[in-house]
Design an enzyme around this catalytic site. Structure first.
Site, PDB file in Angstrom:
ATOM      1  N   CYS A   1      -3.391 -12.620   0.216  1.00  0.00           N
ATOM      2  CA  CYS A   1      -2.956 -11.234   0.087  1.00  0.00           C
ATOM      3  C   CYS A   1      -3.867 -10.427  -0.841  1.00  0.00           C
ATOM      4  O   CYS A   1      -5.026 -10.202  -0.545  1.00  0.00           O
ATOM      5  CB  CYS A   1      -1.489 -11.207  -0.326  1.00  0.00           C
ATOM      6  SG  CYS A   1      -0.638  -9.675   0.013  1.00  0.00           S
ATOM      7  N   HIS A   2      -3.374  -9.995  -2.000  1.00  0.00           N
ATOM      8  CA  HIS A   2      -4.162  -9.240  -2.968  1.00  0.00           C
ATOM      9  C   HIS A   2      -4.916 -10.153  -3.942  1.00  0.00           C
ATOM     10  O   HIS A   2      -5.746  -9.674  -4.718  1.00  0.00           O
ATOM     11  CB  HIS A   2      -3.268  -8.291  -3.775  1.00  0.00           C
ATOM     12  CG  HIS A   2      -2.751  -7.128  -3.000  1.00  0.00           C
ATOM     13  ND1 HIS A   2      -1.702  -7.238  -2.110  1.00  0.00           N
ATOM     14  CD2 HIS A   2      -3.139  -5.830  -2.969  1.00  0.00           C
ATOM     15  CE1 HIS A   2      -1.453  -6.044  -1.580  1.00  0.00           C
ATOM     16  NE2 HIS A   2      -2.308  -5.181  -2.075  1.00  0.00           N
TER      17      HIS A   2
END
Length: 185
Positions: free
Chosen positions: A112-113
């Site tokens: 994800c991030h």
């Protein structure tokens, strides 16, 4: 399947981690017999989030970043969430940990991030990766070849896009650990 009971995985997280991206891989690793250690900025409980907007579960880290010796671990797993990697990439020791794992050619898995940490540690130049859409320009600017796939394995580096991809992410991590375990036998 190889015996993974001697494999040790380090996870880095702080407040703002995406709940599923920490707890689901952690449980999959534990279920596979892997030893999992969670490190954070402090050893106070850290607060997870669900979809970055509602509070999720908390978890108490096992040790602080400063207490981490990367030689004690076979792999590094970096959960996402927006706040977690954004805070973690400001921690010099967190970046050193990422660099040490990459320099030692150990497994590094980010979802994800979390690839923000890879950008900040300057370890993605020339590597194929994926991430949450808003992180992709940062990865490209750091020299990465960004693709939109559930999971991307580039040698020791494993990246994934989002919570929906966690099953593929977990599978890739466990396969990589199985390869390491079989070469250590």
């Amino acid at each position: 399947m190889a015996d993974l009971s001697n494999m040790r995985v380090l996870m880095l997280a702080t407040d703002g981690f995406e709940e599923a991206e920490l707890f689901d891989p952690r449980q999959a690793l534990l279920d596979a017999g892997v030893q999992v250690t969670l490190a954070s900025i402090k050893t106070d409980p850290i607060q997870g989030v669900v979809n970055d907007d509602e509070k999720g579960k908390t978890i108490t880290p096992d040790l602080t970043l400063d207490a981490v010796d990367t030689q004690d671990f076979d792999a590094l797993v970096l959960p996402g969430g927006v706040g977690n990697p954004d805070k973690m990439r400001l921690q010099e020791r967190a970046l050193e940990i990422v660099e040490e794992f990459m320099d030692d050619d150990k497994i590094v898995a980010a979802i994800c991030h979390a690839p923000w940490l890879l950008v900040e540690a300057d370890v993605v130049d020339g590597r194929q990766v994926t991430s949450w859409p808003s992180v992709r320009t940062d990865l490209e600017n750091a020299g990465a070849d960004v693709v939109d796939e559930q999971v991307v394995v580039d040698d020791n580096l494993i990246t994934s896009r989002k919570p929906d991809d966690i099953p593929a992410f977990n599978k890739a991590i466990i396969e990589a650990l199985t390869q390491v375990a079989s070469t250590n036998d």
